[in-house]
Design a protein around this motif. Structure first.
Motif, short mmCIF file in Angstrom:
data_model
loop_
_atom_site.label_atom_id
_atom_site.label_comp_id
_atom_site.label_asym_id
_atom_site.label_seq_id
_atom_site.Cartn_x
_atom_site.Cartn_y
_atom_site.Cartn_z
N GLY A 34 0.82 -1.21 0.00
CA GLY A 34 0.00 0.00 0.00
C GLY A 34 0.85 1.26 0.00
N LEU A 35 1.95 1.24 0.76
CA LEU A 35 2.88 2.38 0.74
C LEU A 35 3.52 2.55 -0.63
CD1 LEU A 35 4.79 2.18 4.16
CD2 LEU A 35 3.09 3.88 3.44
N PHE A 36 3.82 1.43 -1.29
CA PHE A 36 4.39 1.49 -2.65
C PHE A 36 3.39 2.11 -3.62
CE2 PHE A 36 4.97 -0.60 -6.82
CZ PHE A 36 6.21 -0.07 -7.14
N ILE A 37 2.12 1.72 -3.50
CA ILE A 37 1.07 2.29 -4.35
C ILE A 37 0.95 3.79 -4.08
CG2 ILE A 37 -1.39 2.25 -4.89
CD1 ILE A 37 -1.40 -0.71 -4.19
N PHE A 38 1.02 4.17 -2.82
CA PHE A 38 0.97 5.58 -2.43
C PHE A 38 2.14 6.34 -3.04
CE2 PHE A 38 1.77 8.71 1.24
CZ PHE A 38 1.07 9.71 0.59
N PHE A 39 3.33 5.75 -3.03
CA PHE A 39 4.51 6.39 -3.61
C PHE A 39 4.34 6.59 -5.11
CE2 PHE A 39 8.51 5.64 -5.92
CZ PHE A 39 9.26 6.73 -5.50
N SER A 53 -4.84 12.88 1.42
CA SER A 53 -5.79 11.96 2.03
C SER A 53 -6.14 10.81 1.09
CB SER A 53 -7.06 12.72 2.44
OG SER A 53 -7.70 13.27 1.31
N PHE A 54 -6.16 11.07 -0.22
CA PHE A 54 -6.44 10.01 -1.17
C PHE A 54 -5.30 8.99 -1.18
CE2 PHE A 54 -6.40 8.05 -5.39
CZ PHE A 54 -7.72 7.62 -5.50
N GLY A 55 -4.06 9.47 -1.04
CA GLY A 55 -2.92 8.56 -0.96
C GLY A 55 -2.99 7.68 0.27
N VAL A 56 -3.37 8.25 1.40
CA VAL A 56 -3.53 7.46 2.62
C VAL A 56 -4.68 6.48 2.46
CG1 VAL A 56 -4.02 7.58 5.09
CG2 VAL A 56 -2.57 9.31 4.04
N THR A 57 -5.71 6.88 1.73
CA THR A 57 -6.84 5.99 1.48
C THR A 57 -6.41 4.75 0.72
OG1 THR A 57 -8.35 7.87 1.44
CG2 THR A 57 -9.13 5.84 0.42
N LEU A 58 -5.46 4.90 -0.20
CA LEU A 58 -4.97 3.76 -0.96
C LEU A 58 -4.30 2.74 -0.04
CD1 LEU A 58 -3.45 5.58 -4.07
CD2 LEU A 58 -5.63 4.38 -3.93
N ASP A 100 -7.07 7.94 -11.11
CA ASP A 100 -7.35 7.56 -9.72
C ASP A 100 -8.13 6.25 -9.64
OD1 ASP A 100 -6.08 9.86 -9.05
OD2 ASP A 100 -7.86 10.97 -8.41
N ILE A 101 -8.96 5.99 -10.65
CA ILE A 101 -9.73 4.74 -10.67
C ILE A 101 -8.78 3.54 -10.75
CG2 ILE A 101 -11.49 3.44 -11.92
CD1 ILE A 101 -12.62 6.05 -12.90
N ALA A 102 -7.71 3.68 -11.55
CA ALA A 102 -6.74 2.59 -11.67
C ALA A 102 -6.06 2.32 -10.33
CB ALA A 102 -5.70 2.93 -12.73
N PHE A 103 -5.74 3.37 -9.59
CA PHE A 103 -5.10 3.18 -8.29
C PHE A 103 -6.05 2.53 -7.29
CE2 PHE A 103 -2.14 6.30 -10.01
CZ PHE A 103 -0.93 5.81 -9.56
N LEU A 104 -7.33 2.88 -7.34
CA LEU A 104 -8.31 2.26 -6.45
C LEU A 104 -8.43 0.76 -6.74
CD1 LEU A 104 -11.14 4.96 -6.38
CD2 LEU A 104 -9.59 4.35 -4.52
N PHE A 105 -8.55 0.40 -8.00
CA PHE A 105 -8.64 -1.01 -8.37
C PHE A 105 -7.34 -1.75 -8.05
CE2 PHE A 105 -12.35 0.17 -10.94
CZ PHE A 105 -13.19 -0.90 -10.67
N TRP A 106 -6.22 -1.06 -8.21
CA TRP A 106 -4.93 -1.65 -7.88
C TRP A 106 -4.87 -2.01 -6.39
CZ3 TRP A 106 0.38 1.29 -8.56
CH2 TRP A 106 1.43 0.40 -8.30
N SER A 107 -5.28 -1.11 -5.54
CA SER A 107 -5.26 -1.36 -4.10
C SER A 107 -6.19 -2.51 -3.72
CB SER A 107 -5.69 -0.09 -3.34
OG SER A 107 -4.80 0.98 -3.60
#
Length: 223
Positions: A34-39, A53-58, A100-107
């Motif tokens: 999750g931290l990697f996705i945030f990075f 906040s969206f990064g922390v949400t990921l 952002d949709i791609a990051f949500l699905f990724w998480s």
């Protein structure tokens, strides 16, 4: 049915359904990925207002998904109840950027894969996805569209300015034109030949040109 069966606790039986080692390992890996996705999200963000906040949400979404899937895989009855509970949830948060949709699905996908025990797939898949996003999203192309706004005093200055721009860019298309007495405003879409915008300075100094503005065009484009 015996007396012990009446007071038999199914809740206590579920305590040992998942080992402590599995829980700790899954949650730690979910937090790390999750931290990697945030990075990656932070490095590839191209919007106007960055939201931490969206990064922390990921990160939280990756860990929460892992937690839920661990519970679902340990109990079939619980999985049916979880599906019913989640079906009544409505999320109203607006997605401002399509990426952002791609990051949500990724998480969510990482959380599911980790909880399923496919650790190598989650790790190597995330590394590959992150590398692709870092390469392609941050890649700047000279051929990206720009908008040039120029104000001219007459038609002769307009023709001279357009001829000058055509020599400095790969492509030029007139998007709009407004005319008033003593003032002509042109909006031109251009594709630069190289990463050099000094020609706009020379354009503004031309005779009959009041001012010239170059703007990066990030909207929808076809053609």
């Amino acid at each position: 049915m015996s007396f012990n069966d009446i007071f038999k606790s199914s809740f206590l039986e579920n305590v040992t359904s998942i080992s402590v080692l599995d829980m700790v390992l899954a949650m730690v890996l979910a937090f790390a990925i999750g931290l990697f996705i945030f990075f990656v999200y932070k490095k590839t963000y191209q919007g106007v207002m960055y939201s931490s906040s969206f990064g922390v949400t990921l990160v939280a979404l990756t860990m929460i998904t892992t937690l839920v899937i661990l519970a679902v895989t340990s109990n079939v009855v619980l999985s049916l109840g979880m599906v019913g509970a989640l079906s009544i949830v409505r999320f109203r948060a607006a997605i401002k950027e399509p990426l952002d949709i791609a990051f949500l699905f990724w998480s969510i996908a990482v959380g599911i894969v980790l909880a399923a025990g496919m650790i190598p797939l989650a790790v190597f898949g995330s590394v590959i996805i992150g590398a692709i996003l870092l390469i392609f999203v941050n890649k700047k192309s000279y051929l990206m569209p720009y908008i040039i706004v120029i104000n001219c005093v007459d038609h002769e200055a307009e023709v001279e300015a357009c001829n000058y721009i055509k020599k400095r860019v790969n492509r030029m298309v007139v998007k709009s034109k407004s005319a008033q007495k003593g003032n002509l405003e042109l909006n031109l879409e251009v594709r630069l030949k190289e990463d050099n915008t000094d020609f706009v300075n020379d354009l503004a100094d031309m005779k009959g040109v009041n001012n010239a503005v170059l703007v990066s065009y990030n909207g929808e484009y076809m053609g």
